[in-house]
Design an enzyme around this catalytic site. Sequence first.
Site, PDB file in Angstrom:
ATOM      1  N   ARG A 168       1.956   1.083  10.246  1.00  0.00           N
ATOM      2  CA  ARG A 168       1.495   1.485   8.923  1.00  0.00           C
ATOM      3  C   ARG A 168       2.667   1.422   7.953  1.00  0.00           C
ATOM      4  O   ARG A 168       3.491   2.334   7.896  1.00  0.00           O
ATOM      5  CB  ARG A 168       0.920   2.909   8.979  1.00  0.00           C
ATOM      6  N   GLU A 175      -6.734  -0.765  15.456  1.00  0.00           N
ATOM      7  CA  GLU A 175      -7.347  -1.695  14.500  1.00  0.00           C
ATOM      8  C   GLU A 175      -6.389  -2.826  14.124  1.00  0.00           C
ATOM      9  O   GLU A 175      -5.213  -2.599  13.837  1.00  0.00           O
ATOM     10  CB  GLU A 175      -7.753  -0.947  13.237  1.00  0.00           C
ATOM     11  N   SER A 198     -10.611  -5.662   9.864  1.00  0.00           N
ATOM     12  CA  SER A 198     -11.899  -5.117   9.431  1.00  0.00           C
ATOM     13  C   SER A 198     -12.644  -6.210   8.694  1.00  0.00           C
ATOM     14  O   SER A 198     -12.081  -6.851   7.800  1.00  0.00           O
ATOM     15  CB  SER A 198     -11.708  -3.912   8.497  1.00  0.00           C
ATOM     16  N   ARG A 200       0.842  -1.200   0.000  1.00  0.00           N
ATOM     17  CA  ARG A 200       0.000   0.000   0.000  1.00  0.00           C
ATOM     18  C   ARG A 200       0.879   1.253   0.000  1.00  0.00           C
ATOM     19  O   ARG A 200       1.838   1.349   0.763  1.00  0.00           O
ATOM     20  CB  ARG A 200      -0.931   0.012   1.210  1.00  0.00           C
TER      21      ARG A 200
END
Length: 426
Positions: A277, A349, A352, A262
């Site tokens: 991240r 998190e 999901s 990403r």
Amino acid sequence: MHDIKAIRDNPAAFDQGLARRGLAPLADELLRLDSERRDHLQKLQEAQSRRNTLSKEIGDAMKAGDKARAETLKGEVASLKDFIGSGEQVERDLTARLTDALVVIPNLPLEDVPDGKDETGNVEMRRWGTPPTFAFEPRQHFDIGEWLGQMDFDTAAKISGARFVVMKGQLARLERALAQFMLDLQTGANGYTEHYVPYMVNDASMFGTGQLPKFAEDLFRTIDGRWLIPTAEVSLTNLMREKTVEEKDLPMRLTAYTPCFRAEAGAAGRDTRGMIRQHQFSKVEMVSITTPEQSRDELERMTGCAESVLKALGLPYRVMRLCTGDMGFGSRMTYDLEVWLPGQNAYREISSCSVCGDFQARRMEARYKPADGKGTRYVHTLNGSGLAVGRTLIAVLENYQNGDGSVTIPEALRPYMGGKDKVTRP
């Protein structure tokens, strides 16, 4: 992608759904484009019908020896042929304009999704486990990993740039152990079928799951035009692209362990240190393909499958139902699992789980044949992390850290670690 017929049938409901997403009404503009396209299609059909009628009349005139009338009719046919030829391109252009307008509109939320502008509107559903207490100030994962001498961000930056990590020794093995443990749990107790899938995909695959065209800047592209997958959801869900299956074969439950890539284009300044991240990380992904009637229950089941990993590892977490302003582009409802990180003194998190309805299926032309044999219907798709491996490693390091700097290995992982019970500094 949205069904223009459903928008025609109830434009007010469509705009109400967009309003809950914080978007302006779009039904009128979409219906204007649709009406223009349909009007043009009708003219094309009338021209084609008239051409067919004239062809028969030309034959009749020739048989009757009326060459003058035949020539007049041929002139009209030639004009119709020119109109139809140019009109077909106009039709393609009008269809493209409508499609381009539809494909950038997010999915509409289910009725029981809470309204909200951002993550502050999310609703906590439940908690599991008790955050550990320490006789010392708990450290964050990067301090733990660097002290152990097995987590190296500086060398990774030298090799690749920011948002990468090099791990070695016991930490590298622990990351691998977590992935194997997750796969064994999802394929064993939870009934998912493991797949090995491509890590590079084409435009159609990215379009099918909703990454394109809207989120191109968040992706990495190869020099030959392929895309590196941001999640195995892309490859797994596209296994259904342009296919029709029997209802008896649903639900289908698929899983894969893959690297994910990403660009994190919208994450400037966020979680710049550590592994939270990154541009490259690994994940065990779950995908379900269901009938419309099964999909809501499947979301609850999938969320439970993700929770089962955290429970087995003894990691405290909470389940959040995301509000309309925090859901992903293709989701109709999402549950986030947030794991407790003592070093941050916060829940973060780690998974999901989303139900997308037929939003992706329409883009992929993924269908099933109902048991009653009447036509075909679009499947419903779901996806969820089971779990993000790097973030699970972070949670293990922070929740199982010891005062001497070592990290206790959760019992569930010890068979994958050669029986070791601690990660220690060499």
